[in-house]
Design an enzyme around this catalytic site. Structure first.
Site, PDB file in Angstrom:
ATOM      1  N   SER A 108       0.692  -5.181   2.284  1.00 25.43           N
ATOM      2  CA  SER A 108       0.271  -3.935   2.911  1.00 25.43           C
ATOM      3  C   SER A 108      -1.128  -3.539   2.473  1.00 25.43           C
ATOM      4  O   SER A 108      -1.646  -2.515   2.911  1.00 25.43           O
ATOM      5  CB  SER A 108       1.242  -2.804   2.542  1.00 25.43           C
ATOM      6  N   HIS A 129       4.054  -6.765   8.292  1.00 20.16           N
ATOM      7  CA  HIS A 129       4.330  -5.717   7.301  1.00 20.16           C
ATOM      8  C   HIS A 129       5.541  -4.891   7.705  1.00 20.16           C
ATOM      9  O   HIS A 129       5.484  -4.077   8.627  1.00 20.16           O
ATOM     10  CB  HIS A 129       3.096  -4.821   7.149  1.00 20.16           C
ATOM     11  N   GLU A 141       4.515  -3.786  11.335  1.00 21.04           N
ATOM     12  CA  GLU A 141       3.131  -4.002  11.747  1.00 21.04           C
ATOM     13  C   GLU A 141       2.853  -5.505  11.826  1.00 21.04           C
ATOM     14  O   GLU A 141       3.031  -6.232  10.853  1.00 21.04           O
ATOM     15  CB  GLU A 141       2.179  -3.343  10.744  1.00 21.04           C
ATOM     16  N   ASN A 180      -0.360   2.852   6.402  1.00 18.50           N
ATOM     17  CA  ASN A 180      -0.954   3.329   5.153  1.00 18.50           C
ATOM     18  C   ASN A 180      -2.201   4.173   5.393  1.00 18.50           C
ATOM     19  O   ASN A 180      -2.499   5.091   4.612  1.00 18.50           O
ATOM     20  CB  ASN A 180      -1.272   2.160   4.230  1.00 18.50           C
TER      21      ASN A 180
END
Length: 240
Positions: A108, A129, A141, A180
């Site tokens: 990540s 991810h 992701e 994130n």
């Protein structure tokens, strides 16, 4: 028609993420080989998998040998600790054992191009991810690594859809990907509000769990703006 899932999936890393991923793939019919450096880790993973996957756990075999895990796999997912050299090493070993496989990293934060360095077929590599806990969170992701072939991104997205996941595809990596970037933007503001004495940690948590978080879980920020009126949100943004 749903995409056919990989017949054999290798998961390299048997921590919380690896065990959860293995359980998800096995529950949907794939044969899974789960690898870790220590038998103790595999034993702990097995207990968690049994709780998640039930009888489907019988589709999962475990090993401490990366090459054995990757042998003839269609998909290899690396989910070990966030250490660049370690990730490179396991993916290089996996590629030698499964030259036709799609290789993926659950990182990540690390640069995908750096992880792919040394691979003979970097076009077969991408970021994949999953969010914790992987058996519950739908979002995954799918991230291109610069030289990733478009067909690889399409295959990964289709496989995630077949697992009941909600994939988002990023043709190229940006630091932090999407989740994130959003999460840490909010955390940065949360810390600032508490640091300035505006509110407490508990107030911030309550604002999210009883307000924004509940709303965004249902309709997301862009749909919220659309329903609330773009002119209203533009005016508030200008005032702020």
């Amino acid at each position: 028609m749903a995409a056919r899932l990989p017949a054999t999936v290798a998961i390299l890393g048997a921590g919380t993420m690896g065990a959860g991923m293995a359980a998800v793939f096995a529950s949907h019919g794939s044969q899974v080989r789960l690898a870790a450096r220590r038998r103790e880790t595999l034993g702990q993973a097995g207990q968690r998998i049994a709780r998640i996957a039930g009888d489907a756990a019988s589709r999962i075999t475990t090993t401490t040998d990366v090459a054995e895990a990757a042998d003839e796999a269609e998909l290899v997912v690396e989910t070990i600790s966030e250490e660049l050299e370690a990730k490179r090493a396991v993916l290089l070993a996996a590629e030698r054992s499964a030259p036709g496989a799609i290789l993926a990293s659950n990182t990540s934060s690390l640069p995908l191009e750096a992880i792919a360095e040394g691979l003979e077929r970097p076009g077969r590599f991408a970021g994949l991810h999953w969010l914790n806990p992987p058996e519950l969170v739908e979002l995954v992701e799918v991230v291109g690594a610069g030289r990733t072939e478009p067909s690889v991104l399409s295959a990964l997205a289709a496989w995630m859809g077949a697992l009941g996941k909600a994939p988002i595809v990023l043709p190229h990596q940006v630091p932090g990907f999407v989740v994130n970037r959003l999460q840490y933007a909010l955390l940065r503001e949360a810390f600032a509000l508490v640091d300035q004495g505006v509110c407490t940690f508990e107030d911030v948590d309550r604002a999210l769990t009883r307000g924004l978080g509940a709303r965004w879980a249902a309709i997301g920020p862009f749909e919220t703006m659309d329903l609330g009126g773009l002119d209203v949100f533009a005016a508030v943004a200008k005032n702020l």
